[in-house]
Enzyme design. Structure first.
Site, short mmCIF file in Angstrom:
data_model
loop_
_atom_site.label_atom_id
_atom_site.label_comp_id
_atom_site.label_asym_id
_atom_site.label_seq_id
_atom_site.Cartn_x
_atom_site.Cartn_y
_atom_site.Cartn_z
N ARG A 238 -0.20 38.49 3.90
CA ARG A 238 0.83 38.13 4.87
C ARG A 238 0.24 37.36 6.03
O ARG A 238 -0.77 37.76 6.59
CB ARG A 238 1.52 39.41 5.38
CG ARG A 238 2.19 40.16 4.26
CD ARG A 238 2.95 41.37 4.73
NE ARG A 238 3.51 42.06 3.57
CZ ARG A 238 4.24 43.17 3.63
NH1 ARG A 238 4.50 43.72 4.81
NH2 ARG A 238 4.70 43.71 2.54
N ARG A 253 -3.14 46.08 11.14
CA ARG A 253 -2.28 44.98 10.67
C ARG A 253 -3.18 43.80 10.34
O ARG A 253 -3.70 43.14 11.23
CB ARG A 253 -1.28 44.60 11.77
CG ARG A 253 -0.22 43.60 11.33
CD ARG A 253 0.58 43.09 12.50
NE ARG A 253 1.39 44.13 13.12
CZ ARG A 253 2.61 44.48 12.74
NH1 ARG A 253 3.17 43.86 11.75
NH2 ARG A 253 3.27 45.43 13.35
N GLU A 325 4.83 53.15 10.91
CA GLU A 325 5.31 52.98 9.55
C GLU A 325 4.19 53.01 8.50
O GLU A 325 3.21 52.28 8.61
CB GLU A 325 6.05 51.64 9.47
CG GLU A 325 6.59 51.33 8.09
CD GLU A 325 7.25 49.94 8.02
OE1 GLU A 325 7.62 49.41 9.10
OE2 GLU A 325 7.38 49.42 6.91
N SER A 328 8.16 52.22 3.22
CA SER A 328 9.49 51.68 3.43
C SER A 328 10.15 51.64 2.08
O SER A 328 9.58 51.12 1.13
CB SER A 328 9.36 50.26 4.01
OG SER A 328 10.65 49.73 4.22
N ARG A 364 -3.14 51.30 4.91
CA ARG A 364 -2.84 51.91 6.21
C ARG A 364 -2.86 53.44 6.12
O ARG A 364 -3.16 54.12 7.10
CB ARG A 364 -1.50 51.40 6.73
CG ARG A 364 -1.28 51.73 8.20
CD ARG A 364 0.05 51.21 8.69
NE ARG A 364 0.02 49.80 9.04
CZ ARG A 364 1.07 49.13 9.50
NH1 ARG A 364 2.23 49.76 9.67
NH2 ARG A 364 0.98 47.86 9.80
#
Length: 392
Positions: A238, A253, A325, A328, A364
């Site tokens: 990403r 991240r 988070e 999801s 993560r």
RNA sequence: GGAGGGGUGGCAGAGCGGUCGAAUGCGGCGGUCUCGAAAACCGUUACGGGCCUCUGGGUCCGUCGAGGGUUCAAAUCCCUCCCCCUCCGCCA
């Protein structure tokens, strides 16, 4: 995309849903564009019917046929314009949120207790991450995971895969370089195009999640048996262009990470059960690892265009003193499947299935494990090759 | 990367300007026969869209890898792209 015929037949639920997601005007415009399109379809179909003839035409017929051809040419170009307007709006009308979706994120459940730590070390102090050298080799926001830390992460993926396989989920190692069609079909393009890496020389894109190759797996097919439950392990890429300045420390991240992702093709009437099952699986995994967490029912305004409902699990991160988070999961109902052109056969007739996706483990999680247990490794991961304690 | 050969219905495989949404075979489904089954025989069997509908369906249009073009008319002719296969090279 939404079911345009359903929308036409009963606009209210779609208009209300679009309103909750901030796309009311587009939905309204679509209704008009669709009506216009249908008028053009009628006239073009009529001309084409007149054009049909068996065998060679007589000279008189030929004159008439040539006249029809001229009319058809302009009618067809008007139809193409109308279709383009309709399609563009169709791309913009979101999947209506389920009635149980709140306006704002709602924490529906907490599990476990955040550890009481005087001076919690963060993941960079606990594990072996080489951010400086990664910057030298790849740039900012890349990282090396080395030694025990690498083993911890790998054990985590293998653990998640193992639990899923035990439930009858089919494991997959998918391609991560995909064509544009796959990105469109899954709904990541065109809206988020700038968030993903492109390989211009080959016209390919690096996937941001293996949801893309898993959904693409049955693109354009008519499936004979449902449900189909898959999980994939892959690297994810990403660009996160808009995220500069946030979460910049460490591996929290980064541009590249590994993930185990679940993906389900379900009959429409079973998808809400499947959805709860995905969340239950995620919670069981997190619970077995002992991470304190909460579950969020995501608010309508935060849902993607394709999601009808979404649950996030947020794990406690001691160094940040907050929940962040780590999973999801979404039910995209028939929205994504319609766009992918995937159907299934029931009673001999093709129908559009529902698709769902959810996270089963990511890099993560390894950070959450390091920080919550300050280097001690949960029992569950030790049989998958992780050391009892992570040393740097 | 080089040289060839191909992409047609669930599968195999004809068709190569109009009578073709498409022969034939296999498979699937329904039926006849049978105590039952097999075999045989008969029938049926692609997807999408518009309009109408007594929600059973009817009707028209589109689709033979994708997109353009030629033509009154394209699965069939032309162009571009994509994919697959075989051989050689390279590589894990």
């Amino acid at each position: 995309m939404i079911d345009i015929r359903a929308f036409r037949h009963e606009p209210r639920p779609f208009l209300d849903g679009a309103k909750r997601k901030g796309a009311f005007q587009q939905a309204l415009d679509l209704l008009n564009a669709d009506e216009e399109w249908r008028a053009h379809v009628a006239s073009v179909d009529d001309l084409r019917a007149q054009q049909k003839i068996d065998g060679k035409p007589t000279p008189e017929q030929l004159d008439r046929l040539q006249e029809i051809k001229r009319k058809l040419k302009s009618a067809e170009s008007e139809l193409a314009d109308a279709a383009a307007r309709r399609d563009e709006l169709l791309q913009q009308v979101p999947n209506p949120p389920h009635e149980s979706v709140p306006d704002e994120d709602d924490a529906i459940r907490h599990w476990g207790e955040p550890p009481q730590l005087e001076h919690p070390k963060d993941h960079l102090e606990l594990g072996r991450f080489d951010m400086e050298r990664a910057a030298k080799v790849s740039g900012a926001r890349f990282g090396y995971m080395v030694g025990d830390t690498a083993l911890l992460a790998l054990a985590l993926y293998r653990f998640a895969l193992d639990r899923l396989v035990a439930r009858g989920v089919t494991p997959v190692l998918p391609p991560v370089l995909v064509r544009e069609e796959a990105m469109y079909g899954t709904g990541f393009f065109p809206s988020e195009k700038h968030d993903y890496y492109e390989i211009p020389a080959d016209g390919l894109y690096l996937v941001g999640t293996s949801e893309v190759p898993l959904a693409g797996l049955h693109m354009g097919e008519i499936l004979e048996e449902l449900p189909l439950r898959y999980c994939a392990f892959s690297s994810c890429f990403r660009r996160e262009a808009g995220a500069a300045g946030r979460d910049t420390r460490g591996m929290f991240r980064v541009h590249q990470f590994e993930k185990v992702e679940m993906f389900v093709w379900s009959p429409p009437d079973e998808s809400w059960d499947e959805f709860e099952r995905l969340l239950a699986i995620e919670e069981e995994l997190v619970q077995e690892l002992g991470l304190p967490y909460r579950v969020l029912n995501i608010g309508a305004g935060d849902l993607s265009a394709s999601a009808a409902k979404r649950y996030d699990i947020e794990a406690w991160f001691p160094s940040q003193e907050r929940y962040r988070e780590i999973t999801s999961c979404s039910n995209t109902t028939d929205f994504q499947a319609r766009r992918l052109g995937t159907r299934f056969r029931r009673d001999g007739k093709p129908e559009t299935p529902h698709t769902l996706n959810g996270t089963a483990a990511t890099g993560r999680w390894a950070l959450a494990i390091l920080e919550n247990f300050q280097g001690e490794v949960p029992e569950a991961l030790r049989s998958y090759g992780a050391p009892a304690t992570v040393t740097r």
